[in-house]
Enzyme design. Structure first.
Site, PDB file in Angstrom:
ATOM      1  N   ASP A 113       0.845  -1.183   0.000  1.00 50.10           N
ATOM      2  CA  ASP A 113       0.000   0.000   0.000  1.00 50.10           C
ATOM      3  C   ASP A 113       0.890   1.245   0.000  1.00 50.10           C
ATOM      4  O   ASP A 113       1.759   1.379  -0.848  1.00 50.10           O
ATOM      5  CB  ASP A 113      -0.954  -0.079   1.215  1.00 50.10           C
ATOM      6  N   HIS A 283      -6.922  -6.875  -0.631  1.00 54.86           N
ATOM      7  CA  HIS A 283      -5.813  -5.923  -0.590  1.00 54.86           C
ATOM      8  C   HIS A 283      -4.753  -6.295   0.443  1.00 54.86           C
ATOM      9  O   HIS A 283      -3.565  -6.076   0.220  1.00 54.86           O
ATOM     10  CB  HIS A 283      -6.384  -4.538  -0.272  1.00 54.86           C
TER      11      HIS A 283
END
Length: 307
Positions: A113, A283
């Site tokens: 991320d 994610h």
């Protein structure tokens, strides 16, 4: 500022240390033996996101696991009109200083991320430092903004929301920070739940979101991502600069990165040596599917043993 409550230790046997850098004091965990490996977390998390894969990595690498500036237990740089202290360039420089302080002149980096954005910026700005680069469920910042059509904008609405001028997003989040955090974490997983996160890890994530100044810092991170970070990416793209280190891209099959172009196609525009694949999950690949992630990471990083 440290969290008020005593938080569980998810890295038994690791050192915890704080280092002074030009970007402020950086909290980190250090453990394992072997070639140095820097693990960089993303939003809305902190260093503990790596706890499921750290034992396997530490058996083959010397791990350095920091909190990014503004996150976790690291110092909170001042907000500014140009957002420069939260640029990925500034954060990358800070972490290079951290690794230098530990005596690691060259090292590999795995980022997730926002931490992956710091990691690829580090590889571009400090090519002599980064041996190998792994990026988890992201594409470069410039590519995300260029791709922002209706479906993708709905998927990453937080990019525009968090980048709004202060103090609007932080005021909205602070109204019910725990609910915002839990929704964000759950909605980005493949199962749309918090089940992949241990209660102990969630304690750490919530401790940061109880601090108004850290909510503001994370918003500032996204303001940098909408301004100065794009400028840095654009300058590299126009100059034809590419990442010299080998790159491994891993993304969740239902994560955020597939919402843009095919990840390997995109990364091949930024680096000459790119490989990788999707793994089941969303994610948060290090917590949703640690075994599959390690199956990708360990062979890629193993070549460091020959260095």
């Amino acid at each position: 500022m440290a969290p008020k409550q005593e938080l569980p230790d998810l890295f038994p046997g690791f050192e915890t240390r704080t280092f002074d850098t030009s970007g402020g004091s950086i909290f980190c965990r250090i453990g394992g033996d072997g070639p140095p490996l820097l693990l960089v977390h993303g939003y809305p998390q902190c260093n503990v996101m790596w706890h499921r894969i750290a034992p396997a990595l530490a058996s083959r690498h010397r791990l350095v696991i920091p909190d990014l500036p503004g996150y976790g237990r690291s110092a909170i740089p001042a907000l500014s009109d140009d957002h420069a202290a939260y640029s990925k360039r500034a954060m990358a420089r800070t972490l290079v200083e951290l690794m230098d302080a530990l005596g690691h002149r060259n090292f590999s980096v795995v980022g997730h991320d926002r931490g992956a954005r710091v990691a690829y910026r580090m590889a571009l700005d400090h090519p002599g430092k980064v041996n190998r680069l792994a990026v988890l469920d992201i594409l470069p910042t410039l590519d995300y903004w260029l791709k922002l059509d209706r479906p993708f904008a709905l998927k990453i609405y937080h990019w525009a929301f968090l980048a709004q001028p202060a103090p609007f997003p932080e005021t909205m989040i602070a109204a019910n920070a725990a609910a915002f955090l839990d929704h964000t974490l759950a909605s980005w997983t493949g199962a749309k739940s918090l089940d992949c996160f241990t209660p102990e890890a969630l304690q750490h994530y919530h401790a940061s979101f109880e601090q108004a100044e850290r909510i503001a810092a994370t918003c500032e991170d996204y303001r940098a991502g909408a301004t100065i970070d794009v400028e840095h990416d654009q300058a590299d793209r126009e100059a034809g600069r590419k990442i010299k280190a080998p790159v491994l891209a891993v993304w969740g099959q239902s994560g955020i990165a597939p919402g843009a172009e095919t990840p390997l196609d995109v990364w091949s525009k930024w680096a000459s040596d790119v490989r990788g694949s999707a793994i089941p999950g969303g994610h948060f690949v290090a917590e949703e599917n640690p075994e599959a992630l390690l199956a990708e990471l360990l062979p890629f990083l193993d070549s460091d043993h020959a260095a």
